[in-house]
Scaffold this motif. Structure first.
Motif, PDB file in Angstrom:
ATOM      1  N   GLY A 247      66.515   6.186 -11.999  1.00 44.65           N
ATOM      2  CA  GLY A 247      67.820   7.131 -11.805  1.00 44.65           C
ATOM      3  C   GLY A 247      67.394   8.537 -12.061  1.00 44.65           C
ATOM      4  O   GLY A 247      65.977   8.621 -12.138  1.00 44.65           O
ATOM      5  N   ALA A 248      68.219   9.498 -12.171  1.00 42.20           N
ATOM      6  CA  ALA A 248      67.701  10.710 -12.589  1.00 42.20           C
ATOM      7  C   ALA A 248      66.589  10.875 -13.806  1.00 42.20           C
ATOM      8  O   ALA A 248      67.163  10.148 -14.839  1.00 42.20           O
ATOM      9  CB  ALA A 248      68.709  11.456 -12.691  1.00 42.20           C
ATOM     10  N   PRO A 249      65.732  11.754 -13.847  1.00 44.86           N
ATOM     11  CA  PRO A 249      64.857  11.714 -14.898  1.00 44.86           C
ATOM     12  C   PRO A 249      65.411  11.989 -16.308  1.00 44.86           C
ATOM     13  O   PRO A 249      65.217  11.330 -17.136  1.00 44.86           O
ATOM     14  CB  PRO A 249      64.182  13.029 -14.496  1.00 44.86           C
ATOM     15  N   ASP A 250      66.224  12.902 -16.112  1.00 41.65           N
ATOM     16  CA  ASP A 250      67.164  13.086 -17.634  1.00 41.65           C
ATOM     17  C   ASP A 250      67.775  11.868 -18.197  1.00 41.65           C
ATOM     18  O   ASP A 250      67.732  11.460 -19.591  1.00 41.65           O
ATOM     19  CB  ASP A 250      68.009  14.214 -17.753  1.00 41.65           C
ATOM     20  N   ASP A 251      68.387  11.275 -17.118  1.00 41.63           N
ATOM     21  CA  ASP A 251      69.090   9.848 -17.674  1.00 41.63           C
ATOM     22  C   ASP A 251      68.412   8.733 -18.057  1.00 41.63           C
ATOM     23  O   ASP A 251      68.671   8.040 -19.160  1.00 41.63           O
ATOM     24  CB  ASP A 251      70.160   9.422 -16.603  1.00 41.63           C
ATOM     25  N   VAL A 252      67.270   8.768 -17.292  1.00 41.45           N
ATOM     26  CA  VAL A 252      66.245   7.415 -17.639  1.00 41.45           C
ATOM     27  C   VAL A 252      65.697   7.668 -18.956  1.00 41.45           C
ATOM     28  O   VAL A 252      65.656   6.964 -19.883  1.00 41.45           O
ATOM     29  CB  VAL A 252      65.162   7.443 -16.450  1.00 41.45           C
ATOM     30  N   ASN A 253      65.036   9.187 -19.290  1.00 41.42           N
ATOM     31  CA  ASN A 253      64.613   9.496 -20.450  1.00 41.42           C
ATOM     32  C   ASN A 253      65.433   9.216 -21.531  1.00 41.42           C
ATOM     33  O   ASN A 253      65.080   8.657 -22.530  1.00 41.42           O
ATOM     34  CB  ASN A 253      64.184  10.939 -20.423  1.00 41.42           C
ATOM     35  N   THR A 254      66.829   9.598 -21.508  1.00 37.69           N
ATOM     36  CA  THR A 254      67.648   9.498 -22.599  1.00 37.69           C
ATOM     37  C   THR A 254      67.994   7.852 -23.155  1.00 37.69           C
ATOM     38  O   THR A 254      67.980   7.404 -24.006  1.00 37.69           O
ATOM     39  CB  THR A 254      69.319   9.921 -22.064  1.00 37.69           C
ATOM     40  N   LEU A 255      68.021   7.111 -21.773  1.00 40.04           N
ATOM     41  CA  LEU A 255      68.416   5.554 -21.870  1.00 40.04           C
ATOM     42  C   LEU A 255      66.979   5.048 -22.571  1.00 40.04           C
ATOM     43  O   LEU A 255      67.028   4.232 -23.484  1.00 40.04           O
ATOM     44  CB  LEU A 255      68.391   4.961 -20.562  1.00 40.04           C
ATOM     45  N   LEU A 256      65.752   5.554 -22.288  1.00 37.68           N
ATOM     46  CA  LEU A 256      64.641   4.889 -22.835  1.00 37.68           C
ATOM     47  C   LEU A 256      64.536   5.186 -24.296  1.00 37.68           C
ATOM     48  O   LEU A 256      64.069   4.503 -25.349  1.00 37.68           O
ATOM     49  CB  LEU A 256      63.347   5.525 -22.018  1.00 37.68           C
ATOM     50  N   GLU A 257      64.813   6.428 -24.733  1.00 37.62           N
ATOM     51  CA  GLU A 257      64.943   7.014 -26.110  1.00 37.62           C
ATOM     52  C   GLU A 257      65.843   5.966 -26.965  1.00 37.62           C
ATOM     53  O   GLU A 257      65.648   5.788 -27.932  1.00 37.62           O
ATOM     54  CB  GLU A 257      65.184   8.320 -26.260  1.00 37.62           C
ATOM     55  N   ASN A 258      67.209   5.795 -26.339  1.00 37.62           N
ATOM     56  CA  ASN A 258      68.037   4.864 -26.890  1.00 37.62           C
ATOM     57  C   ASN A 258      67.444   3.436 -27.223  1.00 37.62           C
ATOM     58  O   ASN A 258      67.888   2.588 -27.823  1.00 37.62           O
ATOM     59  CB  ASN A 258      69.262   4.797 -25.996  1.00 37.62           C
ATOM     60  N   LEU A 259      66.567   2.823 -25.973  1.00 34.49           N
ATOM     61  CA  LEU A 259      66.420   1.717 -26.053  1.00 34.49           C
ATOM     62  C   LEU A 259      65.046   1.397 -27.039  1.00 34.49           C
ATOM     63  O   LEU A 259      65.091   0.377 -27.793  1.00 34.49           O
ATOM     64  CB  LEU A 259      65.719   1.249 -24.810  1.00 34.49           C
ATOM     65  N   LYS A 260      64.317   2.476 -27.466  1.00 35.90           N
ATOM     66  CA  LYS A 260      63.433   2.489 -28.526  1.00 35.90           C
ATOM     67  C   LYS A 260      64.027   2.302 -29.799  1.00 35.90           C
ATOM     68  O   LYS A 260      63.448   1.844 -30.888  1.00 35.90           O
ATOM     69  CB  LYS A 260      62.741   3.991 -28.484  1.00 35.90           C
ATOM     70  N   LYS A 261      65.123   2.859 -30.160  1.00 36.24           N
ATOM     71  CA  LYS A 261      66.055   2.706 -31.275  1.00 36.24           C
ATOM     72  C   LYS A 261      66.633   1.518 -31.529  1.00 36.24           C
ATOM     73  O   LYS A 261      67.051   1.181 -32.467  1.00 36.24           O
ATOM     74  CB  LYS A 261      66.960   3.720 -31.293  1.00 36.24           C
TER      75      LYS A 261
END
Length: 71
Positions: free
Chosen positions: A55-69
């Motif tokens: 997806g869009a870089p900002d959206d993917v990065n936000t999701l990835l940060e949430n998955l890490k938590k």
């Protein structure tokens, strides 16, 4: 064309999933991803999750940060 980011990762469950709880997880993820324009796939076997997201870089990065938590 808009920039596209992708992530591929492997994780291990920390609690047992049955068919019902796995379906609930998939449904919840699909709804959230749809709301943020993220697509991909999720594969589950023998207590492991293998997931590809794009997806869009900002959206993917936000999701990835949430998955890490996510526990």
């Amino acid at each position: 064309m808009a920039p596209l980011a992708c992530v591929l990762y492997l994780s291990i469950e920390n609690e047992s999933f049955n068919e019902t709880s796995l379906k609930h997880l998939v449904y919840k993820a699909q709804e959230e991803n749809k709301n943020h324009g993220i697509t991909g796939f999720l594969y589950y076997k023998q207590n492991h999750f293998f997931q590809y997201l794009e997806g869009a870089p900002d959206d993917v990065n936000t999701l990835l940060e949430n998955l890490k938590k996510d526990t």
